[in-house]
Write an enzyme that holds these catalytic residues in place. Structure first.
Site, mmCIF file in Angstrom:
data_model
loop_
_atom_site.group_PDB
_atom_site.id
_atom_site.type_symbol
_atom_site.label_atom_id
_atom_site.label_comp_id
_atom_site.label_asym_id
_atom_site.label_seq_id
_atom_site.Cartn_x
_atom_site.Cartn_y
_atom_site.Cartn_z
ATOM 1 C CG ASP A 26 -65.870 65.687 -6.984
ATOM 2 O OD1 ASP A 26 -65.970 64.733 -6.610
ATOM 3 O OD2 ASP A 26 -66.511 66.802 -6.309
ATOM 4 C CG ASN A 74 -61.789 61.506 0.408
ATOM 5 O OD1 ASN A 74 -61.193 61.641 -0.613
ATOM 6 N ND2 ASN A 74 -63.276 61.867 0.381
HETATM 7 C C1 IPE Z 1 -62.210 65.737 -2.843
HETATM 8 O O1 IPE Z 1 -63.553 65.278 -3.364
HETATM 9 C C2 IPE Z 1 -61.257 64.672 -2.669
HETATM 10 C C3 IPE Z 1 -60.831 64.199 -3.743
HETATM 11 C C4 IPE Z 1 -61.131 64.419 -4.935
HETATM 12 C C5 IPE Z 1 -59.949 63.004 -3.638
HETATM 13 P P1 IPE Z 1 -64.825 65.097 -2.562
HETATM 14 O O2 IPE Z 1 -65.832 64.690 -3.361
HETATM 15 O O3 IPE Z 1 -64.189 64.247 -1.415
HETATM 16 O O4 IPE Z 1 -65.120 66.369 -1.804
HETATM 17 P P2 IPE Z 1 -66.496 67.080 -1.239
HETATM 18 O O5 IPE Z 1 -66.717 65.981 -0.098
HETATM 19 O O6 IPE Z 1 -67.489 66.946 -2.324
HETATM 20 O O7 IPE Z 1 -66.186 68.225 -0.777
HETATM 21 C C1 IPE Z 2 -63.795 61.565 -6.650
HETATM 22 O O1 IPE Z 2 -65.121 61.047 -6.820
HETATM 23 C C2 IPE Z 2 -62.892 60.414 -6.074
HETATM 24 C C3 IPE Z 2 -62.887 60.565 -4.915
HETATM 25 C C4 IPE Z 2 -63.202 61.427 -3.791
HETATM 26 C C5 IPE Z 2 -61.768 59.597 -4.015
HETATM 27 P P1 IPE Z 2 -66.467 61.030 -5.899
HETATM 28 O O2 IPE Z 2 -66.302 59.636 -5.312
HETATM 29 O O3 IPE Z 2 -66.179 62.083 -4.983
HETATM 30 O O4 IPE Z 2 -67.330 61.045 -6.893
HETATM 31 P P2 IPE Z 2 -69.010 61.961 -6.323
HETATM 32 O O5 IPE Z 2 -68.268 63.461 -6.210
HETATM 33 O O6 IPE Z 2 -69.509 61.146 -5.186
HETATM 34 O O7 IPE Z 2 -69.601 61.744 -7.784
HETATM 35 MG MG MG Z 3 -67.178 63.952 -4.796
#
Ligand code: IPE
Ligand code: IPE
Ligand code: MG
Length: 255
Positions: A26, A74
Protein backbone atom coordinates in the site's frame (compact mmCIF):
# COMPACT_ATOMS: atom_id res chain seq x y z
CA UNK A 1 14.37 -25.33 -0.06
CA UNK A 2 17.08 -23.57 -2.01
CA UNK A 3 16.49 -19.91 -2.77
CA UNK A 4 15.57 -18.96 -6.32
CA UNK A 5 18.83 -17.07 -6.69
CA UNK A 6 20.85 -20.22 -6.09
CA UNK A 7 22.54 -18.52 -3.12
CA UNK A 8 22.29 -20.72 -0.06
CA UNK A 9 20.50 -19.69 3.10
CA UNK A 10 21.95 -21.04 6.36
CA UNK A 11 19.62 -23.86 7.48
CA UNK A 12 19.45 -22.32 10.96
CA UNK A 13 18.13 -19.06 9.55
CA UNK A 14 15.50 -20.72 7.35
CA UNK A 15 14.39 -22.80 10.35
CA UNK A 16 13.55 -19.62 12.28
CA UNK A 17 10.97 -18.75 9.66
CA UNK A 18 8.87 -17.14 8.46
CA UNK A 19 8.03 -19.59 5.67
CA UNK A 20 5.10 -17.61 4.30
CA UNK A 21 4.92 -13.81 4.19
CA UNK A 22 1.96 -11.86 2.80
CA UNK A 23 2.16 -8.18 1.93
CA UNK A 24 -0.53 -5.57 1.45
CA UNK A 25 1.49 -3.36 -0.89
CA UNK A 26 0.00 0.00 0.00
CA UNK A 27 1.00 3.62 -0.56
CA UNK A 28 1.63 3.89 -4.31
CA UNK A 29 -0.79 6.81 -4.65
CA UNK A 30 0.72 8.75 -1.74
CA UNK A 31 4.24 8.11 -3.04
CA UNK A 32 3.27 9.63 -6.42
CA UNK A 33 1.38 12.52 -4.85
CA UNK A 34 4.38 13.46 -2.71
CA UNK A 35 6.36 13.85 -5.95
CA UNK A 36 3.67 15.69 -7.87
CA UNK A 37 3.28 12.66 -10.17
CA UNK A 38 0.15 10.90 -11.40
CA UNK A 39 -0.93 7.84 -9.36
CA UNK A 40 -0.13 5.59 -12.31
CA UNK A 41 3.57 6.34 -11.88
CA UNK A 42 3.25 5.30 -8.25
CA UNK A 43 1.92 1.94 -9.39
CA UNK A 44 4.78 1.54 -11.85
CA UNK A 45 7.30 2.26 -9.10
CA UNK A 46 5.38 -0.28 -7.01
CA UNK A 47 6.12 -2.99 -9.57
CA UNK A 48 9.86 -2.34 -9.13
CA UNK A 49 9.44 -2.73 -5.37
CA UNK A 50 7.68 -6.03 -6.00
CA UNK A 51 10.59 -7.21 -8.14
CA UNK A 52 13.06 -6.31 -5.35
CA UNK A 53 10.96 -8.11 -2.78
CA UNK A 54 10.57 -11.27 -4.87
CA UNK A 55 14.32 -11.35 -5.30
CA UNK A 56 15.05 -10.75 -1.61
CA UNK A 57 12.52 -13.16 -0.08
CA UNK A 58 14.19 -16.53 -0.84
CA UNK A 59 17.51 -15.16 0.44
CA UNK A 60 15.84 -14.67 3.83
CA UNK A 61 14.63 -18.27 3.87
CA UNK A 62 11.06 -17.36 2.87
CA UNK A 63 9.36 -20.09 0.80
CA UNK A 64 6.19 -18.30 -0.17
CA UNK A 65 5.31 -14.66 -0.78
CA UNK A 66 1.70 -13.59 -1.26
CA UNK A 67 1.09 -10.03 -2.40
CA UNK A 68 -2.12 -8.05 -2.72
CA UNK A 69 -2.18 -6.48 -6.18
CA UNK A 70 -5.84 -5.63 -6.73
CA UNK A 71 -8.81 -6.10 -4.44
CA UNK A 72 -12.42 -6.80 -5.34
CA UNK A 73 -13.05 -3.29 -3.93
CA UNK A 74 -10.42 -1.62 -6.14
CA UNK A 75 -12.95 -1.65 -9.02
CA UNK A 76 -14.28 1.49 -7.30
CA UNK A 77 -11.26 3.44 -8.55
CA UNK A 78 -11.32 5.60 -11.69
CA UNK A 79 -11.47 3.55 -14.91
CA UNK A 80 -8.07 4.79 -16.08
CA UNK A 81 -6.38 3.69 -12.85
CA UNK A 82 -8.04 0.27 -12.99
CA UNK A 83 -6.88 -0.23 -16.55
CA UNK A 84 -3.33 0.84 -15.60
CA UNK A 85 -3.29 -1.79 -12.83
CA UNK A 86 -4.55 -4.48 -15.23
CA UNK A 87 -1.88 -3.49 -17.73
CA UNK A 88 0.83 -3.70 -15.07
CA UNK A 89 0.04 -7.33 -14.26
CA UNK A 90 0.33 -8.13 -17.91
CA UNK A 91 3.60 -6.18 -18.22
CA UNK A 92 5.03 -7.85 -15.09
CA UNK A 93 4.27 -11.33 -16.38
CA UNK A 94 5.58 -10.49 -19.83
CA UNK A 95 8.85 -9.03 -18.54
CA UNK A 96 9.54 -11.52 -15.73
CA UNK A 97 7.95 -14.85 -16.65
CA UNK A 98 11.04 -16.32 -18.29
CA UNK A 99 13.30 -15.33 -15.39
CA UNK A 100 10.84 -16.59 -12.78
CA UNK A 101 10.54 -19.87 -14.68
CA UNK A 102 14.33 -20.28 -14.84
CA UNK A 103 14.68 -19.52 -11.14
CA UNK A 104 12.20 -22.20 -10.13
CA UNK A 105 9.42 -19.83 -9.04
CA UNK A 106 5.86 -21.07 -9.23
CA UNK A 107 3.46 -18.22 -9.94
CA UNK A 108 -0.09 -18.48 -8.75
CA UNK A 109 -2.78 -15.82 -9.14
CA UNK A 110 -5.34 -15.75 -6.34
CA UNK A 111 -8.79 -14.29 -6.86
CA UNK A 112 -11.83 -14.41 -9.08
CA UNK A 113 -11.00 -15.08 -12.71
CA UNK A 114 -14.44 -14.11 -13.89
CA UNK A 115 -14.50 -10.33 -13.99
CA UNK A 116 -10.95 -10.08 -15.32
CA UNK A 117 -10.61 -8.84 -18.90
CA UNK A 118 -10.16 -11.87 -21.20
CA UNK A 119 -6.61 -10.92 -22.24
CA UNK A 120 -5.47 -10.59 -18.61
CA UNK A 121 -7.10 -13.92 -17.68
CA UNK A 122 -5.24 -15.54 -20.60
CA UNK A 123 -1.87 -14.06 -19.53
CA UNK A 124 -2.45 -15.27 -15.97
CA UNK A 125 -3.34 -18.77 -17.12
CA UNK A 126 -0.29 -19.00 -19.35
CA UNK A 127 2.00 -17.89 -16.51
CA UNK A 128 0.50 -20.42 -14.10
CA UNK A 129 0.76 -23.25 -16.60
CA UNK A 130 4.35 -22.35 -17.52
CA UNK A 131 5.54 -22.37 -13.87
CA UNK A 132 3.24 -25.12 -12.52
CA UNK A 133 6.06 -27.63 -11.95
CA UNK A 134 8.43 -25.21 -10.21
CA UNK A 135 8.92 -25.77 -6.50
CA UNK A 136 11.78 -23.58 -5.27
CA UNK A 137 9.61 -20.60 -4.39
CA UNK A 138 5.88 -19.85 -4.50
CA UNK A 139 4.81 -16.35 -5.55
CA UNK A 140 1.10 -15.72 -5.14
CA UNK A 141 -0.35 -12.53 -6.56
CA UNK A 142 -3.82 -11.72 -5.28
CA UNK A 143 -5.59 -10.01 -8.13
CA UNK A 144 -9.32 -9.35 -8.19
CA UNK A 145 -9.11 -10.96 -4.76
CA UNK A 146 -11.27 -10.35 -1.73
CA UNK A 147 -11.16 -12.66 1.28
CA UNK A 148 -14.91 -12.47 1.81
CA UNK A 149 -15.54 -13.32 -1.85
CA UNK A 150 -13.18 -16.28 -1.52
CA UNK A 151 -14.97 -17.55 1.59
CA UNK A 152 -18.34 -17.16 -0.16
CA UNK A 153 -17.05 -19.02 -3.24
CA UNK A 154 -15.76 -21.84 -1.02
CA UNK A 155 -19.11 -22.06 0.81
CA UNK A 156 -20.92 -22.19 -2.52
CA UNK A 157 -18.71 -25.00 -3.76
CA UNK A 158 -19.34 -27.02 -0.63
CA UNK A 159 -23.09 -26.37 -0.80
CA UNK A 160 -23.09 -27.54 -4.41
CA UNK A 161 -21.22 -30.73 -3.45
CA UNK A 162 -23.85 -31.40 -0.76
CA UNK A 163 -26.61 -30.79 -3.28
CA UNK A 164 -24.94 -33.26 -5.67
CA UNK A 165 -24.87 -35.88 -2.90
CA UNK A 166 -21.03 -35.89 -2.86
CA UNK A 167 -20.70 -34.46 0.69
CA UNK A 168 -22.61 -34.41 3.96
CA UNK A 169 -22.90 -31.10 5.86
CA UNK A 170 -21.17 -32.55 8.93
CA UNK A 171 -18.15 -33.57 6.83
CA UNK A 172 -17.19 -29.90 6.67
CA UNK A 173 -14.37 -29.09 9.09
CA UNK A 174 -11.71 -26.38 9.15
CA UNK A 175 -9.27 -28.38 7.12
CA UNK A 176 -11.84 -29.20 4.40
CA UNK A 177 -12.96 -25.60 4.31
CA UNK A 178 -9.37 -24.36 4.01
CA UNK A 179 -8.85 -26.72 1.08
CA UNK A 180 -11.71 -25.01 -0.77
CA UNK A 181 -10.07 -21.57 -0.56
CA UNK A 182 -7.88 -20.28 -3.38
CA UNK A 183 -4.81 -20.40 -1.10
CA UNK A 184 -5.15 -24.18 -0.61
CA UNK A 185 -1.93 -26.12 -0.85
CA UNK A 186 0.35 -23.22 0.14
CA UNK A 187 2.22 -23.09 3.47
CA UNK A 188 0.38 -21.65 6.49
CA UNK A 189 0.60 -17.86 6.70
CA UNK A 190 3.20 -16.66 9.23
CA UNK A 191 3.33 -12.89 8.77
CA UNK A 192 0.99 -10.33 7.28
CA UNK A 193 2.78 -7.08 6.44
CA UNK A 194 1.06 -3.82 5.50
CA UNK A 195 3.05 -0.88 4.29
CA UNK A 196 2.22 2.85 4.22
CA UNK A 197 1.26 3.21 7.87
CA UNK A 198 -2.37 2.07 7.45
CA UNK A 199 -3.42 -0.39 10.10
CA UNK A 200 -6.18 -2.47 8.61
CA UNK A 201 -6.57 -5.74 6.71
CA UNK A 202 -8.76 -4.40 3.86
CA UNK A 203 -10.32 -7.81 3.10
CA UNK A 204 -7.03 -9.70 2.61
CA UNK A 205 -6.56 -13.33 3.74
CA UNK A 206 -9.11 -13.15 6.56
CA UNK A 207 -9.21 -16.92 7.12
CA UNK A 208 -5.49 -17.51 6.58
CA UNK A 209 -4.39 -14.68 8.89
CA UNK A 210 -6.16 -16.14 11.95
CA UNK A 211 -2.79 -16.73 13.68
CA UNK A 212 -0.45 -14.72 11.48
CA UNK A 213 1.76 -12.11 13.10
CA UNK A 214 0.74 -8.64 11.93
CA UNK A 215 3.53 -6.24 11.00
CA UNK A 216 2.75 -2.65 10.04
CA UNK A 217 5.53 -0.68 8.39
CA UNK A 218 5.38 3.04 7.73
CA UNK A 219 7.29 2.90 4.43
CA UNK A 220 5.31 3.60 1.24
CA UNK A 221 5.31 0.54 -1.02
CA UNK A 222 7.40 2.01 -3.91
CA UNK A 223 10.22 2.65 -1.38
CA UNK A 224 10.16 -0.93 -0.04
CA UNK A 225 13.48 -2.72 -0.20
CA UNK A 226 15.38 -5.68 1.20
CA UNK A 227 16.05 -3.82 4.46
CA UNK A 228 12.32 -3.45 5.09
CA UNK A 229 11.68 -7.12 4.41
CA UNK A 230 14.56 -8.00 6.73
CA UNK A 231 12.97 -5.77 9.42
CA UNK A 232 9.62 -7.57 9.03
CA UNK A 233 11.37 -10.94 9.30
CA UNK A 234 13.25 -9.80 12.43
CA UNK A 235 10.01 -8.54 13.93
CA UNK A 236 8.38 -11.94 13.28
CA UNK A 237 11.35 -13.71 14.91
CA UNK A 238 11.06 -11.54 18.00
CA UNK A 239 7.42 -12.53 18.57
CA UNK A 240 6.18 -15.43 20.62
CA UNK A 241 3.44 -17.37 18.87
CA UNK A 242 1.13 -19.17 21.25
CA UNK A 243 -1.77 -20.38 19.09
CA UNK A 244 -4.02 -20.12 22.13
CA UNK A 245 -1.68 -22.10 24.38
CA UNK A 246 0.77 -20.73 26.92
CA UNK A 247 4.23 -19.32 26.29
CA UNK A 248 7.28 -21.59 26.15
CA UNK A 249 8.71 -20.00 29.33
CA UNK A 250 5.46 -20.62 31.16
CA UNK A 251 5.50 -24.27 30.04
CA UNK A 252 9.05 -24.66 31.44
CA UNK A 253 8.09 -22.91 34.68
CA UNK A 254 5.05 -25.17 35.02
CA UNK A 255 7.42 -28.17 34.80
C1 IPE B 1 -5.58 -2.80 -0.29
O1 IPE B 1 -5.22 -1.47 -0.36
C2 IPE B 1 -5.54 -3.44 -1.63
C3 IPE B 1 -4.21 -3.56 -2.25
C4 IPE B 1 -3.07 -3.21 -1.73
C5 IPE B 1 -4.21 -4.16 -3.55
P1 IPE B 1 -6.30 -0.29 -0.51
O2 IPE B 1 -5.51 0.95 -0.62
O3 IPE B 1 -7.24 -0.60 -1.61
O4 IPE B 1 -7.09 -0.38 0.86
P2 IPE B 1 -7.97 0.72 1.62
O5 IPE B 1 -8.99 1.23 0.64
O6 IPE B 1 -7.05 1.81 2.05
O7 IPE B 1 -8.55 0.00 2.79
C1 IPE C 1 -1.62 0.27 -3.34
O1 IPE C 1 -1.41 1.64 -3.39
C2 IPE C 1 -1.85 -0.32 -4.68
C3 IPE C 1 -3.22 -0.76 -4.91
C4 IPE C 1 -4.22 -0.68 -4.07
C5 IPE C 1 -3.48 -1.34 -6.20
P1 IPE C 1 -2.61 2.67 -3.37
O2 IPE C 1 -3.00 2.99 -4.76
O3 IPE C 1 -3.72 2.18 -2.52
O4 IPE C 1 -1.90 3.91 -2.70
P2 IPE C 1 -2.52 4.95 -1.68
O5 IPE C 1 -3.12 4.16 -0.54
O6 IPE C 1 -3.57 5.72 -2.42
O7 IPE C 1 -1.37 5.78 -1.26
MG1 MG D 1 -4.15 2.38 -0.53
Amino acid sequence: MAPASGQSVPASEAALGPRHVAVIMDGNGRWAKARGLPRTLGHRAGVNALKRTVEAAPKLGIECLTVFGFSTENWRRPVAEVSELMGLVRAYVESDLERLTREGVRLRILGRREGLPADIAAVVERAEARTANNDRFLLQVAFNYGARADVVDAARRFAQAVKNGEQEPDQLDESTFGSLLCTAGGPPLDVLVRTSGERRISNFLLWEAAYAELVFQDVLWPDYGVEHLQQAVNEFRSRERRFGGIGVHDVLAAG
